[in-house]
Design a protein around this motif. Structure first.
Motif, mmCIF file in Angstrom:
data_model
loop_
_atom_site.group_PDB
_atom_site.id
_atom_site.type_symbol
_atom_site.label_atom_id
_atom_site.label_comp_id
_atom_site.label_asym_id
_atom_site.label_seq_id
_atom_site.Cartn_x
_atom_site.Cartn_y
_atom_site.Cartn_z
ATOM 1 N N ALA A 154 0.841 -1.203 0.000
ATOM 2 C CA ALA A 154 0.000 0.000 0.000
ATOM 3 C C ALA A 154 0.870 1.245 0.000
ATOM 4 N N PHE A 155 0.648 2.105 -0.963
ATOM 5 C CA PHE A 155 1.331 3.396 -0.996
ATOM 6 C C PHE A 155 0.546 4.338 -1.892
ATOM 7 N N ASP A 156 0.795 5.604 -1.726
ATOM 8 C CA ASP A 156 0.044 6.635 -2.456
ATOM 9 C C ASP A 156 -1.466 6.472 -2.245
ATOM 10 N N GLY A 157 -1.844 5.952 -1.082
ATOM 11 C CA GLY A 157 -3.272 5.864 -0.755
ATOM 12 C C GLY A 157 -4.014 4.692 -1.350
ATOM 13 N N HIS A 158 -3.296 3.770 -1.987
ATOM 14 C CA HIS A 158 -3.956 2.603 -2.592
ATOM 15 C C HIS A 158 -3.140 1.340 -2.344
ATOM 16 N N TYR A 159 -3.833 0.212 -2.447
ATOM 17 C CA TYR A 159 -3.121 -1.071 -2.505
ATOM 18 C C TYR A 159 -2.766 -1.331 -3.965
ATOM 19 N N TYR A 160 -1.497 -1.651 -4.189
ATOM 20 C CA TYR A 160 -1.069 -1.973 -5.545
ATOM 21 C C TYR A 160 -0.511 -3.395 -5.652
ATOM 22 N N ALA A 161 -0.394 -4.084 -4.532
ATOM 23 C CA ALA A 161 0.155 -5.441 -4.576
ATOM 24 C C ALA A 161 -0.427 -6.260 -3.443
ATOM 25 N N ILE A 162 -0.489 -7.569 -3.689
ATOM 26 C CA ILE A 162 -0.783 -8.483 -2.589
ATOM 27 C C ILE A 162 0.496 -9.283 -2.325
ATOM 28 N N PRO A 163 0.745 -9.609 -1.068
ATOM 29 C CA PRO A 163 1.945 -10.410 -0.790
ATOM 30 C C PRO A 163 1.744 -11.827 -1.304
ATOM 31 N N PHE A 164 2.829 -12.453 -1.729
ATOM 32 C CA PHE A 164 2.750 -13.859 -2.151
ATOM 33 C C PHE A 164 3.501 -14.766 -1.176
ATOM 34 N N MET A 165 4.734 -14.427 -0.895
ATOM 35 C CA MET A 165 5.546 -15.173 0.078
ATOM 36 C C MET A 165 6.345 -14.142 0.872
ATOM 37 N N ARG A 166 6.752 -14.482 2.064
ATOM 38 C CA ARG A 166 7.635 -13.595 2.807
ATOM 39 C C ARG A 166 8.835 -14.365 3.351
ATOM 40 N N SER A 167 9.956 -13.641 3.380
ATOM 41 C CA SER A 167 11.196 -14.172 3.940
ATOM 42 C C SER A 167 11.874 -13.028 4.673
ATOM 43 N N THR A 168 12.951 -13.324 5.330
ATOM 44 C CA THR A 168 13.793 -12.283 5.898
ATOM 45 C C THR A 168 15.238 -12.766 5.745
ATOM 46 N N GLU A 169 16.154 -12.105 6.409
ATOM 47 C CA GLU A 169 17.529 -12.599 6.393
ATOM 48 C C GLU A 169 17.792 -13.393 7.668
ATOM 49 N N ALA A 170 18.642 -14.379 7.536
ATOM 50 C CA ALA A 170 19.089 -15.133 8.705
ATOM 51 C C ALA A 170 20.602 -15.191 8.684
ATOM 52 N N CYS A 171 21.188 -15.383 9.855
ATOM 53 C CA CYS A 171 22.625 -15.636 9.910
ATOM 54 C C CYS A 171 22.804 -17.125 10.174
ATOM 55 N N TYR A 172 23.399 -17.804 9.218
ATOM 56 C CA TYR A 172 23.656 -19.235 9.337
ATOM 57 C C TYR A 172 25.054 -19.378 9.938
#
Lengths: 241, 533
Positions: free
Chosen positions: B164-182
């Protein structure tokens, strides 16, 4: 009289050939002032600044004023990654073109290369013949020829891992136009070779040839001795015997 | 088997080229009409839509996309979905922009919000999703949707808001990740250290320096080899962004003002220079994949995406190095280094989905139905299990199938590879500690600039250059120029200073003014003449 003329001509020819030996296809290059020999380049540490004179053998890609090219002099090869290069200059880098390259030595997953480089075109021309390294496969001698134009003779095509002789991308997740990966064996050892799609795209003979390979075919190949966590040649021609 | 680096290194330049191409393509273009929600989906017609997707050079992910399409086409026989696969977000971005100017964008596209911000510089290029979300028949939980669609409230709000930006939704999330320290825990303990509950920057730097102790033959004591890079960071843009976020350092405003080039950033670069110089630290671009070094016992702290977890560790199902180089060690999956272990902060990343506008609203509606299908449990769970991703809906996260999968970590080294499942759990436990950077036209370039500062600093010290105030001044100037950050974000905010008028324009305006003055004088003179008569 005729004998004298013949002797003079023969002597002249010998001198000419001897002269060519210094600057032609045989022997070593004479380097300009401030330019490293291949031995000095190899002795330099990673991250050292290097200056080499070398000859373009093939071009992999150009994008937004950077070029990636395979080069070689008479003593060894230099892979040059993302060198500053205008599109107009890139067009001038035909096989054999002599260039003076100033950059930094780097190593990326075993591939020794020159990065952050600039270049200038010089007078001179040299196209390397393929060195047959078949007998060096699996030996420690092979890496001494890293990035050189080489040939492999009489190797047998194996299953690429998907039941066929090749696959698109390393994990078979690609489509036509992507890199081709195929396995070839010699004396019971199997090696993975690649048709690098930036170097040889899907309009080239080698791309078509690899797509037509059958498991069990015996092939001769030429290409550049690229490295990625081990030998990973970028193949430029394949001939089924 | 080999992963590729060429597209990765190309990304930086693609983005610059692509932005320029889009702006050039859009110049003077009227664009499409805004999308209007049809009253009803016309099922009497056939639609062919294209879906540009990204996989992590992972065949299973490709198979999941193909299966999802086949299942969707069974539900909607009048919609044909053509799949085009990429392995790099930058190449998708590049191709989208090339296709905007010719109105040949895909219908559905995997993307990053930063990229959408650039697409939005075109007229009605990307479909605002608000109306589609809320539609009672075809929206989230819609009555006319032919599959078990999720409700909007079931999409993790934090992830949904990222689109969501500029007052509208323009995307839906599909997958999420982050960084990890292995972490190679075996080596950390061999060096006499105990891993803390939360990894800190100080700890990582200290252990990394300690690991450089070498024996008389020049081999590193901890691994007995002549190669060791104790700390390798894959995405140095994330590294700098997280360092700044964790210390409340400036990066950018929501409106697109560039704040990256500040003293806090400089202080981090000095620290990075110190450890780059000692060779305790390096990066993917300089040295190669952290996983290759980690698995060879040549790295102790490897920071990479949780979506790269299947490459990490002694028993990793995906591996580039040979069996002979593989070293046995215990791997710990930890959050990326933190400054305040009591308040960890980590980047949220992973693919989102946007829709491109078309002249036929029915085609857009067909695209929306397919995009929604990607949020169903079958797709969400199957895709999340391919890597250290997590599903983006509570429905999938709470599904018995998924909780069972998480509980079986370590049962095998394929589907239940323990490092991969630990990486997914790390994010599940830290959803509230994730953040994203502001999205604006130019935010993708700013992100790359953040990484470039790190890369150039490390390269400089490795090459024996002095990193001092003069270096920093040049680095800031060069990076600003390289990414055109002195002209980037403002284009999205309407603050562009167009500079002085060109001479030709000045001459034209002056000429017009003179002509008008002469006309007025003429009219006045004529009026006076008439009066005098």
């Amino acid at each position: 009289m005729k004998k004298s003329v013949a002797l003079i001509l023969t002597f002249s020819l010998m001198l000419a050939l001897a002269g060519c030996g210094g600057k032609g296809d045989a022997g070593s290059d004479v380097k300009s002032e401030g330019v490293m020999t291949y031995a000095e380049y190899m002795a330099a540490a990673v991250d050292d600044q290097v200056v080499v004179e070398t000859y373009v053998q093939a071009k992999q890609s150009w994008w937004d004023n950077t070029a990636t090219i395979y080069t070689q002099d008479k003593d060894g090869a230099y892979f040059i990654y993302n060198m500053a290069c205008s599109e107009a200059d890139y067009d001038k880098l035909t096989p054999g073109t002599k260039i003076k390259v100033t950059g930094y030595k780097a190593e990326w997953s075993g591939e020794v290369e020159i990065v952050d480089a600039t270049f200038e075109i010089e007078d001179g021309n040299y196209v390397a013949s393929a060195l047959d390294v078949t007998s060096m496969l699996g030996s420690d001698d092979l890496i001494a020829h890293q990035n050189e134009f080489v040939s492999f003779k009489g190797m047998t095509v194996e299953d690429a891992g998907n039941g066929s002789a090749f696959m698109y991308k390393w994990d078979n997740s690609g489509t036509d136009g992507d890199d081709l990966y195929f396995n070839v064996s010699l004396n019971g050892q199997t090696y993975t070779f690649t048709v690098e799609s930036y170097l040889c795209d899907n309009t080239t003979d080698v791309y078509a040839a690899v797509k037509n390979l059958q498991i069990g075919d015996v092939v001769d190949m030429e290409g550049f001795l690229y490295w990625y966590e081990g030998v990973n040649p970028h193949i430029t021609s394949v001939t089924v015997k | 088997m080999t992963k590729k680096r060429k597209t990765v290194r190309y990304l930086l330049l693609c983005l610059l080229f692509a932005s320029a191409a889009l702006l050039a393509g859009c110049h003077g273009s009227k664009g499409l009409d805004p999308f209007g929600m049809p009253e009803e989906f016309d099922t009497s017609r056939n639609y062919t839509i294209t879906f540009w997707a990204k996989n992590d050079t992972n065949k299973t992910q490709t198979d999941i996309y193909e299966r999802a399409i086949a299942e969707f086409e069974q539900l909607y026989p009048n919609i044909k979905v053509n799949l085009r696969l990429y392995t790099d977000y930058g190449m998708i971005y590049n191709d989208v922009i090339t296709n905007i100017s010719t109105n040949t964008t895909p219908n559905v596209c995997i993307t990053y919000p930063d990229h959408i911000a650039t697409y939005l510089t075109g007229t009605n290029v990307v479909v605002p999703l608000d109306e589609l979300f809320a539609d009672e028949r075809y929206g989230f939980g819609g009555s006319e949707v032919r599959f078990d669609t999720v409700a909007q409230s079931e999409v993790i709000p934090r992830f949904l808001e990222e689109g969501a930006f500029d007052g509208h939704y323009y995307a839906i999330p599909f997958m999420r990740s982050t960084e990890a320290c292995y972490v190679n825990k075996t080596y950390v303990e061999a060096l006499g250290y105990t891993l803390p509950d939360v990894l800190t920057w100080d700890f990582v730097w200290e252990v990394s320096e300690a690991a450089l102790a070498a024996d008389a033959d020049g081999n590193f004591v901890v691994n007995g080899q002549n190669v060791l890079i104790p700390f390798i960071y894959k995405s140095t843009d994330n590294m700098m962004i997280q360092m700044l976020r964790q210390t409340d350092g400036d990066y950018s405003t929501d409106e697109g003002d560039i704040l990256l080039f500040n003293d806090t950033t400089k202080a981090f670069l000095y620290t990075i220079a110190e450890h780059g110089k000692s060779r305790a630290f390096s990066t993917f671009k300089i040295s190669s994949y952290p996983a290759n070094f980690l698995n060879a016992g040549q790295c102790i702290f490897a920071v990479d995406s949780t979506a790269g977890a299947t490459w990490m560790g002694t028993d990793a199902p995906l591996r580039d190095i040979s069996d002979e180089k593989l070293v046995q060690f215990e791997t710990e999956v930890m959050t990326a280094p933190q400054f305040d272990p009591g308040a960890p902060q980590m980047i949220s990343q992973g693919p989102s989905v946007c829709l491109f506008n078309k002249s036929d609203p029915q085609e857009v509606l067909a695209s929306w139905l397919f995009a929604q299908y990607l949020l169903t449990n079958d797709v969400q769970i199957a895709y999340a299990e391919t890597e250290g991703y997590i599903p983006v809906t509570t429905r999938a996260q709470n599904a018995a199938e998924y909780t069972d999968y998480l509980a079986r970590g370590g049962e095998d080294n394929a589907l239940h590879y323990d490092i991969k499942i630990k990486a997914a759990k790390l994010l599940l436990d830290n959803i509230d500690n994730t953040f994203v950077t502001p999205v604006f036209n130019g935010s993708a370039s700013l992100r790359n600039a953040a990484g470039q500062l790190v890369e150039e600093t490390v390269k400089a010290v490795r090459r024996g250059q002095t990193v001092d105030e003069a270096f920093m001044e040049t680095l800031y100037a060069d990076t600003t120029a390289l990414y055109r950050l002195d002209q980037g974000g403002s284009s999205a905010t309407g603050k562009t200073d167009l500079g002085p008028l060109p001479k030709t324009a000045v001459v034209l305006l002056v000429s017009l003014a003179v002509v008008w003055i002469l006309i007025i004088l003429y009219v006045i003179l004529q009026a006076k003449k008439q009066k005098s008569y």
